[in-house]
Design a protein around this motif. Structure first.
Motif, PDB file in Angstrom:
ATOM      1  N   ARG A   1       0.816  -1.216   0.000  1.00  0.00           N
ATOM      2  CA  ARG A   1       0.000   0.000   0.000  1.00  0.00           C
ATOM      3  C   ARG A   1       0.850   1.266   0.000  1.00  0.00           C
ATOM      4  O   ARG A   1       0.446   2.290  -0.548  1.00  0.00           O
ATOM      5  N   LEU A   2       2.038   1.203   0.602  1.00  0.00           N
ATOM      6  CA  LEU A   2       2.942   2.360   0.580  1.00  0.00           C
ATOM      7  C   LEU A   2       3.737   2.447  -0.720  1.00  0.00           C
ATOM      8  O   LEU A   2       4.455   3.426  -0.937  1.00  0.00           O
ATOM      9  N   GLN A   3       3.628   1.406  -1.556  1.00  0.00           N
ATOM     10  CA  GLN A   3       4.299   1.381  -2.863  1.00  0.00           C
ATOM     11  C   GLN A   3       5.805   1.541  -2.727  1.00  0.00           C
ATOM     12  O   GLN A   3       6.446   2.309  -3.443  1.00  0.00           O
TER      13      GLN A   3
ATOM     14  N   LEU B   1       0.725  13.379  -1.452  1.00  0.00           N
ATOM     15  CA  LEU B   1       0.687  13.226   0.006  1.00  0.00           C
ATOM     16  C   LEU B   1       1.236  11.875   0.448  1.00  0.00           C
ATOM     17  O   LEU B   1       1.954  11.786   1.450  1.00  0.00           O
ATOM     18  N   LEU B   2       0.904  10.827  -0.296  1.00  0.00           N
ATOM     19  CA  LEU B   2       1.410   9.500   0.064  1.00  0.00           C
ATOM     20  C   LEU B   2       2.930   9.463  -0.020  1.00  0.00           C
ATOM     21  O   LEU B   2       3.601   8.958   0.881  1.00  0.00           O
ATOM     22  N   GLY B   3       3.488  10.043  -1.100  1.00  0.00           N
ATOM     23  CA  GLY B   3       4.948  10.062  -1.250  1.00  0.00           C
ATOM     24  C   GLY B   3       5.631  10.849  -0.146  1.00  0.00           C
ATOM     25  O   GLY B   3       6.681  10.446   0.371  1.00  0.00           O
ATOM     26  N   SER B   4       5.029  11.983   0.248  1.00  0.00           N
ATOM     27  CA  SER B   4       5.577  12.780   1.338  1.00  0.00           C
ATOM     28  C   SER B   4       5.520  11.993   2.648  1.00  0.00           C
ATOM     29  O   SER B   4       6.458  12.027   3.451  1.00  0.00           O
ATOM     30  N   GLY B   5       4.417  11.260   2.839  1.00  0.00           N
ATOM     31  CA  GLY B   5       4.289  10.436   4.043  1.00  0.00           C
ATOM     32  C   GLY B   5       5.290   9.298   4.071  1.00  0.00           C
ATOM     33  O   GLY B   5       5.872   8.996   5.124  1.00  0.00           O
TER      34      GLY B   5
END
Length: 603
Positions: free
Chosen positions: A506-508, A574-578
């Motif tokens: 899920r975090l890729q 946002l996911l990449g920053s997280g």
């Protein structure tokens, strides 16, 4: 916790054989501390001579002179002093090692006066941390007060004072006082009084609000929330009970509810403090009050909102602690390259900058930090907000009041006649407000505002859906910044924790990222209240309106197309920053997956 020989403070014995200052061999032989330091190779003869000369001129002890001259760090000095006196040296960075119940047996005034703290006990002794183990008066006073012989360990003065604050004024103190107060009131409660409280008239509620137990309950409630770093307190009436919760690091936590007969009085007390109409229970109301802290500390603003529900009025108190918020762009937590781009965008003379995200995602903090950077005596900065959360010097701030027709749109029309340079709009809520903002930006003004969307590209779709022409948005928008707040792993109980296969998917994450990174989580401790998290940090997504994106938007490009263009330009999401925050060990995979979503992921 770091202790010589690793004794167990809360266990049966800290040391097999207690050590006292007079048992140290160096002391017995009459060797001075300075000579001992030279003998052990900690300092040179020349440094000792210089320190003794400094001691003559400035006073104090030799150790203070050594630290003043930077020959030894404070912790180094304390470790050497402990070895010289044959004592154990302890660091108090982990408050869980302190037996708070036993520590509170020593009055706070004595603990502060002598800078001593009770840590625990073994079979024969009370274990006490001292900053000055040669203070015989302090040792005798503590021993007499506790009616038991003591075993001294050495700790730094600053750590002892911080631990004293934790022991005598920690959040659990207020919580226990709340529980004791509630138990006392419940034990004196009678069925007749309980039923009467539910049907209390206005005059009775006002009288109850002035009762000492009610006043004390509200004071303890606010004190516990502030010390727990809560951002909001929710007081929610139920059918036969009342629920009180506080929001810590973004999540709600249960608090001690008042006894039934005090519930109406608690609501009335808060409404009186907020200068609300306690007779009006059918309509929502807003108010605010200040909590004075004294001793040179800034007051805390509390914003209060009431909402009628089927069981009574719900109260939400937003705690605005100016001292806990640093309105500085450099402290927001942006990556250096994004921060540089944000600062360059703020320097543009006109255009619109929008910060988007859900309630409680830190949008206001980002905008206030931007205004702090833009503040200039040569510029006229005006805001229109609902409500004004923080007061900024040199900025004209206007509060929206819908009840008298003072809306965002009407305020903005007037502001445009007030010769502004920079305008901040608290929130874009309708087409009319956005149209006036666009007009202001096209006539040479810099406009900052907030919006509610899931990410930066979806803000464009929302604005077009509101009826705004894409070509106007393309010519006026400078930047859309989406953000969230995620909980930070507690530094005190941080430990390695591998990711599951589902989390990695899920975090890729790539195999290279997995191989190079270590992942952490908090196991829970007294410092973080058992949650494993303490504090929050932001994650960001940028959509900078360059010529290509402006042209695509003006030509009617869809949201997915613009999102793909943004990703190609390397602005991330946002996911990449997280994920970057997970890879550098500041937060957990669960936190990132809680507040973001992955694109094109199968469920």
């Amino acid at each position: 916790m770091n202790i010589t020989d690793k004794p167990n403070i809360k266990g049966e014995s800290m040391l097999k054989e207690p050590h006292y200052p007079h048992s140290a061999s160096a002391v017995q032989e009459g060797m001075l501390f300075g000579d001992w330091l030279v003998q052990e190779g900690c300092i040179t003869d020349q440094q000792l001579a210089a320190a003794l000369e400094d001691q003559k001129q400035n006073g104090g002890r030799l150790g203070q002179a050594l630290t003043r001259l930077k020959y030894l760090e404070n912790n180094q000095l304390l470790r050497h002093l402990a070895a010289y006196l044959n004592l154990d040296f302890i660091t108090l960075t982990d408050p869980s090692i302190i037996n708070k119940e036993l520590a509170r047996g020593l009055p706070e005034n004595i603990a502060k006066r002598f800078c001593v703290l009770v840590l625990g006990a073994d079979e024969n002794h009370i274990i006490v941390a001292m900053a000055d183990p040669l203070n015989v008066v302090a040792m005798d006073t503590v021993s007499v007060k506790l009616k038991k012989s003591i075993h001294v360990v050495l700790a730094s003065e600053s750590e002892i004072l911080r631990a004293i604050e934790y022991v005598y004024h920690g959040t659990d103190v207020e919580e226990q006082q709340l529980r004791d107060l509630v138990e006392l009131e419940v034990s004196s409660d009678e069925d007749g009084l309980m039923e009467e409280a539910l049907a209390m008239e206005v005059s009775s509620a006002a009288a109850c609000a002035e009762d000492a137990p009610v006043i004390r309950f509200v004071d303890l409630l606010l004190s516990q929330a502030i010390k727990s770093r809560a951002s909001d307190i929710h007081i929610e009436p139920q059918d036969k009970t009342m629920s009180i919760r506080m929001r810590i690091d973004g999540l709600l936590t249960e608090m001690v509810p008042p006894p039934r007969k005090m519930q109406a009085g608690v609501i009335a007390r808060i409404k009186i403090l907020s200068e609300m109409d306690i007779a009006e229970r059918r309509l929502p109301q807003d108010g605010r009050f200040k909590i004075k802290r004294g001793q040179g500390k800034e007051d805390i603003d509390v914003r209060v909102s009431s909402l009628p529900t089927i069981y009574g009025e719900k109260i939400v108190m937003r705690i605005l602690d100016k001292g806990a918020v640093n309105h500085s762009l450099d402290n927001l937590g942006m990556e250096p390259d994004l921060l540089a781009k944000f600062k360059r965008t703020l320097q543009q003379p006109h255009g619109i900058i929008i910060v988007t995200g859900p309630t409680g995602s830190g949008k206001s903090t980002t905008l206030y930090s931007a205004l702090n950077t833009l503040r200039d005596p040569h510029k006229n900065i005006t805001t229109v907000e609902d409500p004004v959360e923080y007061r900024l010097g040199g900025v004209n701030q206007t509060q929206v009041k819908q009840g008298i027709g003072l809306s965002f749109a009407s305020c903005l029309r007037t502001i445009l006649r007030q010769d502004p340079d920079i305008i901040l709009i608290g929130e874009i809520r309708d087409k009319e407000t956005m149209e006036i903002a666009i007009k202001a930006s096209l006539t040479g003004h810099l406009v900052l505002s907030t919006f509610h969307t899931n990410d930066a590209p979806s803000a464009l779709s929302r604005l077009v859906y509101m009826g705004l022409e894409p070509y106007l948005l393309a010519s006026s928008l400078n930047l859309i910044l989406a953000q969230r707040l995620v909980r930070r792993i507690c530094d005190k109980c941080r430990e390695p924790q591998p990711l599951t296969d589902a989390q990695m998917k899920r975090l890729q994450l790539t195999p290279q990222q997995m191989a190079a990174a270590s992942f952490f989580a908090g196991k829970g401790c007294s410092e973080c209240g058992g949650s494993g998290y303490r504090g929050r940090l932001p994650i960001f997504e940028f959509l900078i309106m360059d010529s290509q994106i402006r042209e695509a938007l003006a030509n009617g490009a869809r949201e997915t197309q613009i999102r793909a263009m943004v990703r190609e330009k390397g602005y991330g999401n946002l996911l990449g920053s997280g994920v970057a925050r997970v890879l550098d060990g500041r937060t957990t995979a669960e936190e990132i997956l809680r507040v973001t979503y992955a694109e094109n992921m199968e469920s």
